[in-house]
Design an enzyme around this catalytic site. Structure first.
Site, mmCIF file in Angstrom:
data_model
loop_
_atom_site.group_PDB
_atom_site.id
_atom_site.type_symbol
_atom_site.label_atom_id
_atom_site.label_comp_id
_atom_site.label_asym_id
_atom_site.label_seq_id
_atom_site.Cartn_x
_atom_site.Cartn_y
_atom_site.Cartn_z
ATOM 1 N N CYS A 53 0.812 -1.221 0.000
ATOM 2 C CA CYS A 53 0.000 0.000 0.000
ATOM 3 C C CYS A 53 0.847 1.272 0.000
ATOM 4 O O CYS A 53 0.365 2.342 -0.358
ATOM 5 C CB CYS A 53 -0.949 0.003 1.190
ATOM 6 S SG CYS A 53 -2.113 -1.361 1.157
ATOM 7 N N HIS B 102 -3.185 7.521 1.966
ATOM 8 C CA HIS B 102 -3.572 6.209 1.438
ATOM 9 C C HIS B 102 -4.959 5.877 1.979
ATOM 10 O O HIS B 102 -5.229 6.072 3.165
ATOM 11 C CB HIS B 102 -2.561 5.150 1.876
ATOM 12 C CG HIS B 102 -3.037 3.755 1.663
ATOM 13 N ND1 HIS B 102 -3.554 3.329 0.454
ATOM 14 C CD2 HIS B 102 -3.110 2.692 2.499
ATOM 15 C CE1 HIS B 102 -3.911 2.064 0.573
ATOM 16 N NE2 HIS B 102 -3.656 1.650 1.797
ATOM 17 N N ASN C 146 -9.950 0.068 -0.625
ATOM 18 C CA ASN C 146 -8.490 0.168 -0.541
ATOM 19 C C ASN C 146 -7.905 -0.393 -1.838
ATOM 20 O O ASN C 146 -7.944 -1.593 -2.072
ATOM 21 C CB ASN C 146 -7.999 -0.618 0.667
ATOM 22 C CG ASN C 146 -6.483 -0.564 0.842
ATOM 23 O OD1 ASN C 146 -5.760 -0.104 -0.044
ATOM 24 N ND2 ASN C 146 -6.008 -1.042 1.975
#
Ligand code: ACO
Length: 325
Positions: A115, A252, A282
């Protein structure tokens, strides 16, 4: 005296057509829209079509970023593609992007920091541009996490989505002041002691299979806010800026609670926080450039704005970047 800075000339993004809502998921796993929204802020996510590859989405995002920058692909001599879901084990998906764009000069490679991939890729491209060997870079985050999810595990399959985002970076001489455009500072960290808290249980040299994402959600949550605030404090220390100076915080997009807690702890006002996790889920390395593109297109992020990026993910890896747009 002037210094070389990596200035963002344009950004672009791509989302697959198919949208999967929480209600859709509740038909296949034991979950509810209410549970998912309350714990994560996620309402829907996009899922790549059968045969739609990470590189296909990356090419679409890259083309959009090039159009925003008013540049021909031939202006690019570096492609850094952040992904944990490449088309194949090798070659790098970045070379497929390079070929699809008709680029034959320069270099293209993938970067894997889960990520945190986009922040790591931005910082890597910045270093290569500032070293003088390259002039203009495409920095891309593209992911097909739908392909590595265990769709029977309600604890993870509700969290992720597919998509891609890209920015065009150009090395430019700037006055060397904090009012310069471009990437002002970036800070990268990792700590492999946490590698089994968020991982994929397969791979070419271990099982010979692709594997599925596994996560200790609570442990990730517990570490996330502290790691994020640490690395943003590094960015403030390096530049002398404070939370009050930030125009836009583009974190993020993992979980709205992590984002809210981090912003609160840092003293960043909620109205400066760009949130897309509700619509995108996500998307790992793609989430920051996807969110940047949304906020540029809707007129929030404008030239001259101070934009703070951060990410945290598997490894653990985490990082921050401060950009004058
Ligand atoms: N629907 C309904 N119930 C669920 C679901 C679901 N989708 N998933 C788990 N549950 C249940 C569990 O089975 C458990 O039930 P039990 O009490 O009967 O055993 C209960 O909910 C609580 O489970 P927890 O995992 O403890 O729930 P928690 O409040 O921690 O929320 C979550 C889980 C949302 C994953 C949270 O831990 C989290 O957000 N962690 C961060 C993880 C993250 O964002 N990862 C993304 C990758 S890393 C990154 O990008 C930063």
């Amino acid at each position: 005296m002037t210094v070389l800075r990596s200035v963002i000339l344009g950004c672009g993004s791509y989302l697959p057509e198919r949208c999967l809502t929480n209600e859709d998921l509740a038909k296949t796993v034991d979950t509810t829209d209410e549970w998912i929204v309350q714990r994560t802020g996620i309402r829907e996510r996009h899922i790549a079509a059968t045969g739609e590859l990470t590189s296909d989405m990356a090419v679409k995002a890259a083309r959009a970023a090039l159009a925003a920058a008013r540049l021909d692909p031939q202006a690019i001599d570096l492609i850094v593609l952040a992904t944990s879901t490449p088309d194949n084990t090798f070659p790098a998906s970045a070379v497929s992007v390079q070929a699809a764009l008709g680029i034959t000069q320069g270099a293209a490679f993938d970067l894997q920091a889960v990520c945190s991939g986009f922040v790591f890729a931005l910082s890597t491209a910045d270093g290569l541009l500032k070293a003088g060997g390259f002039k203009r870079a495409l920095v891309i985050g593209s992911e097909t996490f739908s392909r590595i999810l265990d769709w029977t595990d309600r604890g993870t399959c509700v969290l992720f989505g597919d998509g891609a985002g890209a920015v065009v970076l150009e090395a430019q001489q700037q006055p060397g002041a904090s009012t310069d455009r471009g990437l002002l500072t970036s800070h990268l960290r990792s700590d492999g002691r946490h590698k089994m808290k968020l991982y994929v249980d397969g791979g070419p040299s271990s099982t010979g299979t692709i594997g599925h994402l596994r996560m200790e959600g609570r442990a990730v949550f517990k570490h996330a806010v502290a790691m994020i605030t640490d690395v943003i404090t590094d960015a403030f220390r390096a530049t002398g800026y404070t939370a009050d100076d930030i125009d836009w915080f583009v974190p993020h997009q993992a979980n709205k609670r992590i984002i809210d807690d981090s912003a609160h702890k840092l003293g960043i006002a909620p109205e400066k926080v760009v949130i897309t996790v509700d619509r995108h889920g996500n998307t790992s390395a793609a989430s920051i450039p996807l969110a940047l593109d949304v906020a540029v297109k809707d007129g929030r992020i404008k030239r001259g704005d101070l934009v703070l990026l951060e990410a945290m993910g598997g490894g653990f890896t985490w990082g921050s970047a401060l950009v004058r747009w």
